[in-house]
Every structure is written in C-alpha cells, then in structure tokens.
Design a protein around this motif. Sequence first.
Motif, mmCIF file in Angstrom:
data_model
loop_
_atom_site.group_PDB
_atom_site.id
_atom_site.type_symbol
_atom_site.label_atom_id
_atom_site.label_comp_id
_atom_site.label_asym_id
_atom_site.label_seq_id
_atom_site.Cartn_x
_atom_site.Cartn_y
_atom_site.Cartn_z
ATOM 1 N N VAL A 300 47.172 32.747 32.864
ATOM 2 C CA VAL A 300 45.918 32.320 33.501
ATOM 3 C C VAL A 300 46.134 31.027 34.279
ATOM 4 C CG1 VAL A 300 43.593 31.413 33.044
ATOM 5 C CG2 VAL A 300 44.367 33.483 31.900
ATOM 6 N N ASN A 301 46.847 30.078 33.669
ATOM 7 C CA ASN A 301 47.097 28.802 34.328
ATOM 8 C C ASN A 301 47.886 28.997 35.621
ATOM 9 O OD1 ASN A 301 45.796 27.441 32.272
ATOM 10 N ND2 ASN A 301 47.656 27.026 31.126
ATOM 11 N N ARG A 302 48.850 29.910 35.584
ATOM 12 C CA ARG A 302 49.668 30.159 36.774
ATOM 13 C C ARG A 302 48.839 30.818 37.880
ATOM 14 N NH1 ARG A 302 55.072 31.141 36.505
ATOM 15 N NH2 ARG A 302 54.801 33.306 37.141
ATOM 16 N N ILE A 303 47.960 31.734 37.489
ATOM 17 C CA ILE A 303 47.101 32.392 38.482
ATOM 18 C C ILE A 303 46.101 31.400 39.056
ATOM 19 C CG2 ILE A 303 45.360 34.188 38.817
ATOM 20 C CD1 ILE A 303 46.798 35.711 36.479
ATOM 21 N N ASN A 304 45.497 30.597 38.167
ATOM 22 C CA ASN A 304 44.514 29.613 38.630
ATOM 23 C C ASN A 304 45.143 28.556 39.531
ATOM 24 O OD1 ASN A 304 42.158 30.619 37.533
ATOM 25 N ND2 ASN A 304 42.433 29.590 35.581
ATOM 26 N N GLU A 305 46.405 28.254 39.301
ATOM 27 C CA GLU A 305 47.099 27.289 40.151
ATOM 28 C C GLU A 305 47.076 27.742 41.605
ATOM 29 O OE1 GLU A 305 51.548 25.287 40.729
ATOM 30 O OE2 GLU A 305 51.171 26.704 39.090
ATOM 31 N N VAL A 306 47.227 29.056 41.809
ATOM 32 C CA VAL A 306 47.186 29.605 43.171
ATOM 33 C C VAL A 306 45.746 29.662 43.675
ATOM 34 C CG1 VAL A 306 47.763 31.565 44.642
ATOM 35 C CG2 VAL A 306 49.266 30.961 42.744
ATOM 36 N N LEU A 307 44.830 30.140 42.815
ATOM 37 C CA LEU A 307 43.435 30.295 43.241
ATOM 38 C C LEU A 307 42.781 28.950 43.578
ATOM 39 C CD1 LEU A 307 42.171 33.008 40.709
ATOM 40 C CD2 LEU A 307 42.640 33.312 43.142
#
Length: 572
Positions: A300-307
């Motif tokens: 989730v943290n990795r995805i949110n970093e992009v979003l």
Amino acid sequence: MLKALKSYTWQISIVVILTLAGILLELLLPTLMANVVDIGIVNGDIPYIVKTGVYMIICALAAVFLTVGVSYFASKVALGFGRDVRRNLFVHVEDLSLQAFDKIGTASLITRTTNDIKQVQDVLNMVLRMMTRAPLMLVGGVILAVSRDAGLSLVFLAALPILALLIFVISRKAIPLFVSLQKKTDRLNLIVRENLTGIRVVRAFNKVSFEKKRFNTANEDFRDTGIKVNKLMALIFPVMMIIMNFTSVAIVWFGAIRIDNGLLQVGNLMAFLQYAMMILFSLIMLSMGFIMIPRAQASVNRINEVLKMEAEIVDPENPREIPTDKGYVEFQNVTFRYEGAEKPVLEDISFKAHPGETTAIIGSTGAGKSTLIKLIARFYDVEDGSILIDGIDIKEMTQQTLRNKIGYVPQKASLFSGSITDNLQFGKEDASEEEMLDALETAQAIDFVLDKEDGIHTNIEQAGANLSGGQKQRLSIARALIRKPEIYLFDDSFSALDYKTDSKLRAALNKEILHATIILVAQRVSTVINADQIIVLNEGKIAGIGTHRELLAENKIYQEIVSSQRTEEEGA
C-alpha cells in the motif's frame, strides 16, 4: 486507496449482513444440540429430537449458502477494487512527467501496478471473509459461553493470555520478515527484467554465468526469507491446536466436576465446548489477519507513493487559443536541468525556427540535443526562459493543443505490438489506406512493407522485434508524417539509415513538407548539411548558428565535427 472502496459500499454491507446471519445460525447450532441432549434424550422425546434435528440441518445448509454468498461478494469487491486501483494507478502514471519515471524507474512502476496491487487485493479478500467474521464470532461465542456457564468461562482466563502472547511474539517476528520479503521480491523482479531486456548484451559480453550467479544470490535470499516466514506460519497452527486441545481437556475436566455437582447439564457442556472452539478459531483468524495485513501495508505504501506524486506538468486554468497555425517556434533564454543535477543540461538557449525551413541541431554526445527536442513537446518544463509557438508560451496552452501541432519521432524507435496499420493510426486514428501508403512512401518504407505478404496489415511483434533498426525508424517517421502537423521533431531519427536511404528520405521530406517547421537532431553532418540553419550545441550552450558554409568557415567546433566525420564516401 480506500477511496476506491466507496463504490463498493453496498456490496461490503451485503458481506457484513450475510456474515452476521451466517454466524447467528452457526451460534444457534450448539444451543439446538444442547436442547436435543438435555430435553430430547433425557426425556426420551423422539418427536422433539427429530424436529430439532431438522432445524439443525436447515440452519447448517443456510449457513453454507450464506458463506458461499460471502465468498462471492468478497471476491467481487476485492477483484473490483484491484481493477480500479490498477486503472487509477495507470492513469495517474500516464499524467506524470518524465522526471517521475526517472525517479521511480520503469521496473518498479510495473511491479507496483501488478505484484503490489495483487498483494493488497488478496489481503482485502481475506479481510472481508475472515476479519469481519472473526470479531462477530468471537463476541457472540463469548456471550453465549458465559450465558451457559459463567464459572466454566474462567478457563478462558488461562487460555486466552497464552494465545494472545503467542500471537504477539510471532507477529513481532513475522511482520519484519514480510516487509523484507516484499523488498526482495522487488530485487528479484529487477534482476529478471534487466536480464530479459538486456539478453543480447549479456550474451555478447559472455556474462551469462555472472548473471546466473547474480540471479541465484537474489533468488536464494528470497527463498531463505520465505522459509523463515513459512516456518513461523507453520509453527503457529500446531501450537494453537495444542492450546485449543488443552483448553478442551480443561473444559471437559471442570465441566464433568460441575455436572457431578449438579451445576451443569451434559448438553450445556457440549454447547460450551463448541462455543470455546469457535472463540479460539476466531482468535486464530484474527491473528492470521494481523500478520498478513503488514505485508499488504508495505505494498500500500509503495502504491500510495506513486498516487501521491503530483503531476508537475499541468494544463493552465485558462488556456490561450493559438491565433495561427503556422508552427513558428522560438526559444527565449531557455535553461533546464534534470532533477538532482548540479549543472544545467541546457543554458541560455535562444533561437527561432520558421515554417517552411529546417533547423538542424548538432553537437557532441551529452550536449543536450535530445533534451531540447523534449522541451518543445513539453515532456519537461524549462527552469528559466520560455518556449513560444506562434507567439504563445507553451505553458499557456493545453498539452493536447500543443502536441496536436507536433509530429514527434523519438531517438529510439518505439513501435507497439499489432499491425503496421495500428502503429500508423497512432498518428491519425481515421487515416485512410491511401494516406498510409503516401506516408510510407515519403518515409522510404513503402518497398519493404509491400514486400511483406500482408502489406500494411503485417503484424509487428513487441517492440518491433521482427523489424530491423532502419525499418523501425522509417515506420516511426511515417507515423509522424501521417499527422501532417505544423511542427516536425526528428530526434536523431536517421541514425540507423544508410547514406543512400538517408539522402532519399531527406529529399522526399523537402518535397512533402513545404510549409511545416522541421527541427531535427542529428549526429551526421551529411544529414544537416542542407538545413536552412544549423545550431551547434556544446556542453549545453549554443556554440554557433548558421548554414553549413557559414559554420564551416568560422566555427571551430563545427569544423572539428566535420573533420572527424569526413571520409572518402562522404567526400564523394
């Protein structure tokens, strides 16, 4: 990311309702069983036993159907959520500047769009099926167990702290391992991607054995961490089963004493034992959830970093309309540096490119030629100065308006899997066959295309693997020509062509593109020799502007370039 769940509110509500109904039915079964023993068997009431047994069968079947319904809707929510997040991530990435790609990396973006979202999707499915069920069953089981016999419930005071301590200890050790496992998955994916994309280089330099060792090191590291995680996960079940079995023994032991003292009935003891198992299984399910969620949290943290990355290149709120469609390009004191770079790539660049003329850019490797082309298409924004098209700063117009005026041919020919027709229609969606053939003829690609069995409908493999470098470049040029834009940007797009084809192509372009502005980057002097103006770049600065004759007479850097490329063939 939770915003993506809003559209599934009603389906999540159905999951909770069906789960609650199923649990109520399951919790009712031990009570009915207790009644069969304490009322039916003790009193020898056969009709009551049969009637209650029918109720138990109905409850059991209904609980099964409700559980199937929960699984169906939970899977639908999880898969739909994964689809939506994947789409949102892809759309968001498409809007980011090229600097964001440079910062995160293509391999990492692919992993985040696939593997990381899959992790979150699987955990969401588990949460909806188990984490909603476990708390409800735990609370219901405790209430009904205490209502059966409050004194016997004291057994839980010994069992639950031991179980909680076990879950805590295993979680403390497992969670860091799960986070580490995800990072090692990234590392493994990176090595695999590098080897697959660079297989020709690996073989050319006889580095196959070296890459095998590198892969094996990463693979074994991943394996060792995975084994540690699975050992812990394998440990939790037998230990919990031992605790559950000892708890059952204790309940039967103390329950028998209470039955002997007339404080408890046999049926109630059986029901209590069932509720105890439900409570303990609920705790196991909760523990599994608490262990798996941190693994998804890393994703989730990795995805949110992009979003959370904001698009640096955005359209203005009140874009200006371009009064003319001539394609006049002007650089005014433009300076640009890549993120994190100490020195600018381009510094104080000023020049004008007029419609109907060819402006060529030449210079040594790393002089900033390709960067200059990318700034015109606004793949990056300038640090200082401005770029004008038809008198308007490109920042004051929408990106769509700007790029509709441009036909861009990148330095590395990029083709997509599909037919030649599909690739040409990237330039113009409604292009007719006649327009395609005209563009191919101008790009000197008509011969090799028509020589193929299916002509313009010939299939192109991924990245144009079934075409030569020169063929890919010519198709890329045809894709730009078919748009008939006001501005053509050729980023060293003739490098894979032989001198004869290069000469024919430039002659055809001069006849075909009479009123457009052509800006081309080239390494060869022969490609730029007939340009209306040649801009010589040196270390990010303009070292000279003029025609071939003017620069050859008075520009030392241009003279050095010409001298280094002068061969008998070029002289002829």
